[in-house]
Write a protein that holds these residues in place. Structure first.
Motif, PDB file in Angstrom:
ATOM      1  N   PRO A  21      48.697  50.097  37.580  1.00 41.21           N
ATOM      2  CA  PRO A  21      48.438  48.994  38.533  1.00 41.21           C
ATOM      3  C   PRO A  21      46.960  48.847  38.871  1.00 41.21           C
ATOM      4  O   PRO A  21      46.474  47.749  39.093  1.00 41.21           O
ATOM      5  N   TYR A  22      46.223  49.941  38.879  1.00 44.47           N
ATOM      6  CA  TYR A  22      44.795  49.886  39.177  1.00 44.47           C
ATOM      7  C   TYR A  22      44.050  49.042  38.153  1.00 44.47           C
ATOM      8  O   TYR A  22      43.152  48.276  38.505  1.00 44.47           O
ATOM      9  N   VAL A  23      44.430  49.153  36.884  1.00 39.84           N
ATOM     10  CA  VAL A  23      43.786  48.370  35.829  1.00 39.84           C
ATOM     11  C   VAL A  23      44.060  46.891  36.044  1.00 39.84           C
ATOM     12  O   VAL A  23      43.162  46.051  35.931  1.00 39.84           O
ATOM     13  N   ASN A  24      45.304  46.547  36.358  1.00 41.78           N
ATOM     14  CA  ASN A  24      45.645  45.147  36.621  1.00 41.78           C
ATOM     15  C   ASN A  24      44.887  44.616  37.834  1.00 41.78           C
ATOM     16  O   ASN A  24      44.447  43.473  37.851  1.00 41.78           O
ATOM     17  N   GLU A  25      44.742  45.461  38.838  1.00 39.43           N
ATOM     18  CA  GLU A  25      44.028  45.045  40.040  1.00 39.43           C
ATOM     19  C   GLU A  25      42.556  44.776  39.715  1.00 39.43           C
ATOM     20  O   GLU A  25      41.984  43.791  40.174  1.00 39.43           O
ATOM     21  N   ARG A  26      41.956  45.637  38.897  1.00 40.28           N
ATOM     22  CA  ARG A  26      40.559  45.451  38.506  1.00 40.28           C
ATOM     23  C   ARG A  26      40.392  44.179  37.691  1.00 40.28           C
ATOM     24  O   ARG A  26      39.429  43.434  37.865  1.00 40.28           O
ATOM     25  N   ARG A  27      41.342  43.927  36.783  1.00 35.94           N
ATOM     26  CA  ARG A  27      41.275  42.701  35.972  1.00 35.94           C
ATOM     27  C   ARG A  27      41.385  41.474  36.862  1.00 35.94           C
ATOM     28  O   ARG A  27      40.679  40.489  36.668  1.00 35.94           O
ATOM     29  N   GLY A  28      42.286  41.531  37.823  1.00 33.13           N
ATOM     30  CA  GLY A  28      42.468  40.406  38.744  1.00 33.13           C
ATOM     31  C   GLY A  28      41.205  40.114  39.521  1.00 33.13           C
ATOM     32  O   GLY A  28      40.822  38.962  39.713  1.00 33.13           O
ATOM     33  N   ARG A  29      40.545  41.175  39.981  1.00 33.80           N
ATOM     34  CA  ARG A  29      39.294  40.983  40.717  1.00 33.80           C
ATOM     35  C   ARG A  29      38.221  40.386  39.815  1.00 33.80           C
ATOM     36  O   ARG A  29      37.462  39.511  40.231  1.00 33.80           O
ATOM     37  N   ALA A  30      38.152  40.866  38.581  1.00 37.17           N
ATOM     38  CA  ALA A  30      37.146  40.356  37.647  1.00 37.17           C
ATOM     39  C   ALA A  30      37.381  38.874  37.362  1.00 37.17           C
ATOM     40  O   ALA A  30      36.431  38.090  37.311  1.00 37.17           O
ATOM     41  N   VAL A  31      38.639  38.499  37.190  1.00 33.32           N
ATOM     42  CA  VAL A  31      38.955  37.095  36.920  1.00 33.32           C
ATOM     43  C   VAL A  31      38.612  36.243  38.131  1.00 33.32           C
ATOM     44  O   VAL A  31      38.039  35.158  38.001  1.00 33.32           O
ATOM     45  N   LYS A  32      38.902  36.725  39.325  1.00 34.20           N
ATOM     46  CA  LYS A  32      38.577  35.975  40.543  1.00 34.20           C
ATOM     47  C   LYS A  32      37.063  35.801  40.683  1.00 34.20           C
ATOM     48  O   LYS A  32      36.592  34.724  41.034  1.00 34.20           O
TER      49      LYS A  32
END
Length: 60
Positions: free
Chosen positions: A9-20
């Protein structure tokens, strides 16, 4: 048959932040471009009005 390992989940969270962040930067760039183009259009219109309303030099 191989199946993908579940993502952390941490990886997905980091990707989400990067996309935002990327979307925010893109929106800011588009907004800046629109403001710049509006300023250029206003300057061009002001130059046109200045040229049209300038008094004619007396020597002409």
């Amino acid at each position: 048959m191989y199946s993908r390992a579940p993502e952390v989940p941490y990886v997905n969270e980091r990707r989400g932040r990067a996309v935002k962040k990327l979307l925010l930067v893109a929106l800011a760039a588009i907004g800046g471009l629109l403001v710049y183009r509006q300023i250029q259009a206003d300057r061009a219109e002001q130059d046109l009005w200045t040229e049209a309303t300038d008094s004619v030099p007396t020597g002409s």
